[in-house]
Design an enzyme around this catalytic site. Structure first.
Site, PDB file in Angstrom:
ATOM      1  N   ARG A  43      11.057  47.597  47.519  1.00 44.05           N
ATOM      2  CA  ARG A  43      12.332  47.770  48.230  1.00 44.05           C
ATOM      3  C   ARG A  43      12.950  46.061  48.415  1.00 44.05           C
ATOM      4  O   ARG A  43      12.231  45.268  48.989  1.00 44.05           O
ATOM      5  CB  ARG A  43      12.570  48.617  49.519  1.00 44.05           C
ATOM      6  CG  ARG A  43      12.293  49.686  49.390  1.00 44.05           C
ATOM      7  CD  ARG A  43      11.856  50.579  50.625  1.00 44.05           C
ATOM      8  NE  ARG A  43      10.753  50.137  51.479  1.00 44.05           N
ATOM      9  CZ  ARG A  43      10.037  50.702  52.436  1.00 44.05           C
ATOM     10  NH1 ARG A  43      11.011  51.474  53.241  1.00 44.05           N
ATOM     11  NH2 ARG A  43       9.002  50.141  53.045  1.00 44.05           N
ATOM     12  N   ASP A  99      15.719  43.454  50.137  1.00 46.86           N
ATOM     13  CA  ASP A  99      16.667  43.503  51.728  1.00 46.86           C
ATOM     14  C   ASP A  99      18.058  43.097  50.952  1.00 46.86           C
ATOM     15  O   ASP A  99      18.215  42.873  49.827  1.00 46.86           O
ATOM     16  CB  ASP A  99      16.176  42.296  52.400  1.00 46.86           C
ATOM     17  CG  ASP A  99      14.718  42.546  52.860  1.00 46.86           C
ATOM     18  OD1 ASP A  99      14.645  43.670  53.055  1.00 46.86           O
ATOM     19  OD2 ASP A  99      13.963  41.541  53.128  1.00 46.86           O
ATOM     20  N   TYR A 156       8.195  37.197  42.226  1.00 45.22           N
ATOM     21  CA  TYR A 156       9.512  36.967  42.595  1.00 45.22           C
ATOM     22  C   TYR A 156       9.970  35.346  42.539  1.00 45.22           C
ATOM     23  O   TYR A 156       9.208  34.515  42.214  1.00 45.22           O
ATOM     24  CB  TYR A 156       9.652  37.134  44.159  1.00 45.22           C
ATOM     25  CG  TYR A 156       9.873  38.093  44.994  1.00 45.22           C
ATOM     26  CD1 TYR A 156      11.225  38.699  45.046  1.00 45.22           C
ATOM     27  CD2 TYR A 156       8.730  39.074  45.177  1.00 45.22           C
ATOM     28  CE1 TYR A 156      11.417  39.877  45.773  1.00 45.22           C
ATOM     29  CE2 TYR A 156       8.865  40.303  45.542  1.00 45.22           C
ATOM     30  CZ  TYR A 156      10.388  40.673  45.953  1.00 45.22           C
ATOM     31  OH  TYR A 156      10.390  42.029  46.331  1.00 45.22           O
ATOM     32  N   ARG A 198      10.777  34.774  51.824  1.00 47.46           N
ATOM     33  CA  ARG A 198      11.802  34.039  52.620  1.00 47.46           C
ATOM     34  C   ARG A 198      11.191  33.138  53.584  1.00 47.46           C
ATOM     35  O   ARG A 198      11.426  32.073  53.984  1.00 47.46           O
ATOM     36  CB  ARG A 198      12.799  34.734  52.984  1.00 47.46           C
ATOM     37  CG  ARG A 198      13.569  35.505  52.049  1.00 47.46           C
ATOM     38  CD  ARG A 198      14.494  36.401  52.408  1.00 47.46           C
ATOM     39  NE  ARG A 198      15.630  36.181  53.407  1.00 47.46           N
ATOM     40  CZ  ARG A 198      16.084  36.810  54.172  1.00 47.46           C
ATOM     41  NH1 ARG A 198      16.237  38.204  54.077  1.00 47.46           N
ATOM     42  NH2 ARG A 198      17.037  36.400  55.095  1.00 47.46           N
TER      43      ARG A 198
END
Length: 265
Positions: free
Chosen positions: A50, A52, A114, A201
């Site tokens: 999932r 954000d 990522y 992040r």
């Protein structure tokens, strides 16, 4: 019943993340609405990971089960006809069942990659809003690379974990962290067994602190080993974050695409 896997790409700027919500303004909601319109039957999906609000995907992988007879290109073109411009199915494939094993988009994955794309210039670029993070102070890439070395390996990443994280364990294996500068653009690439909520992040925010000279590279290791979220930098903006690739055993035969930080990069 057949298990179908889809490779889904999306610009997450306009959506409230991937997972379904009551307002139905999520990537999963829009995907399942499109699937239902094409198949004329409700089809529930399961994703690899999932994302954000505001986070993008170069290749999210989802699966669903169906007894419908459709060609794989029909799933691609048919579902895309009902999707908004910001979401597209890039490929579809039927995943055969192996003895004692069935493909699962989430549980069959053994690594995730990522990219974080960062624009480093004194003046913001309106062309990159929503697609890249921005830092106006100069960044030292060599310092950030030195700081990132301590992240590789199996560690408790509690210091970079959101308070809303629902993962059973904060221990993850970081396979690699690469940081490359291309003119005014810096691309961070992180590959791990899995990531905690906001982990990428939070790591990017802390690496930026080091790149700005606010802390030494050794500070990153101290934060990691301290396991206290309050010691790390604040969560950095989602704009430049891209889910790039999900790794599976080749036996599943998924037609992965080459994942680049940005289509035009």
């Amino acid at each position: 019943m057949k298990r179908i896997a889809l490779g889904v790409q999306y610009d997450g700027s306009a959506f409230n993340g991937y997972q379904k919500q009551p307002d139905r303004n999520t990537v999963q909601d829009r995907l399942e609405i499109a699937l239902e319109k094409f198949a004329r039957v409700e089809l529930g999906t399961t994703c690899a990971g999932r994302t954000d609000t505001g986070v993008h995907a170069l290749e999210q992988v989802v699966h669903f089960d169906t007894d419908l007879a459709r060609g794989m290109q029909s799933w691609v073109r048919g579902v895309n006809a009902f999707l908004p411009d910001a979401i597209a199915v890039r490929w579809a494939t039927e995943v055969p069942e192996h003895p004692g094993q069935q493909f699962h988009a989430r549980f069959a994955a053994f690594a995730r990659t990522y990219h974080y794309v960062l624009y480093n210039n004194p003046i913001r670029s309106p062309l990159l809003v929503g697609r890249a993070g921005w830092v106006f102070r100069p960044l030292d890439v060599d310092l950030m690379r030195a700081a990132a070395q301590c992240l590789v390996g199996t560690h408790d990443f509690s210091a970079f974990r959101s308070s809303q994280c629902q993962a059973k364990s904060p221990v993850k294996q970081m396979h690699a962290v690469h940081i490359e500068r291309h003119g005014e653009v810096i691309v961070f690439t992180l590959r791990a067994s899995a990531f905690l909520h906001h982990m990428v992040r939070n790591l990017i925010g802390s690496l930026i602190y080091v790149g700005q000279g606010r802390h030494t590279p050794a500070w990153m290791k101290d934060v990691l080993e301290g396991r206290d979220r309050n010691d790390a930098a604040p969560t950095f903006m989602p704009d430049g974050l891209y889910l790039a690739k999900i790794d599976y055993d080749p036996k599943w035969g998924l037609p992965h695409e080459a994942a680049r930080p940005l289509p035009w990069f």
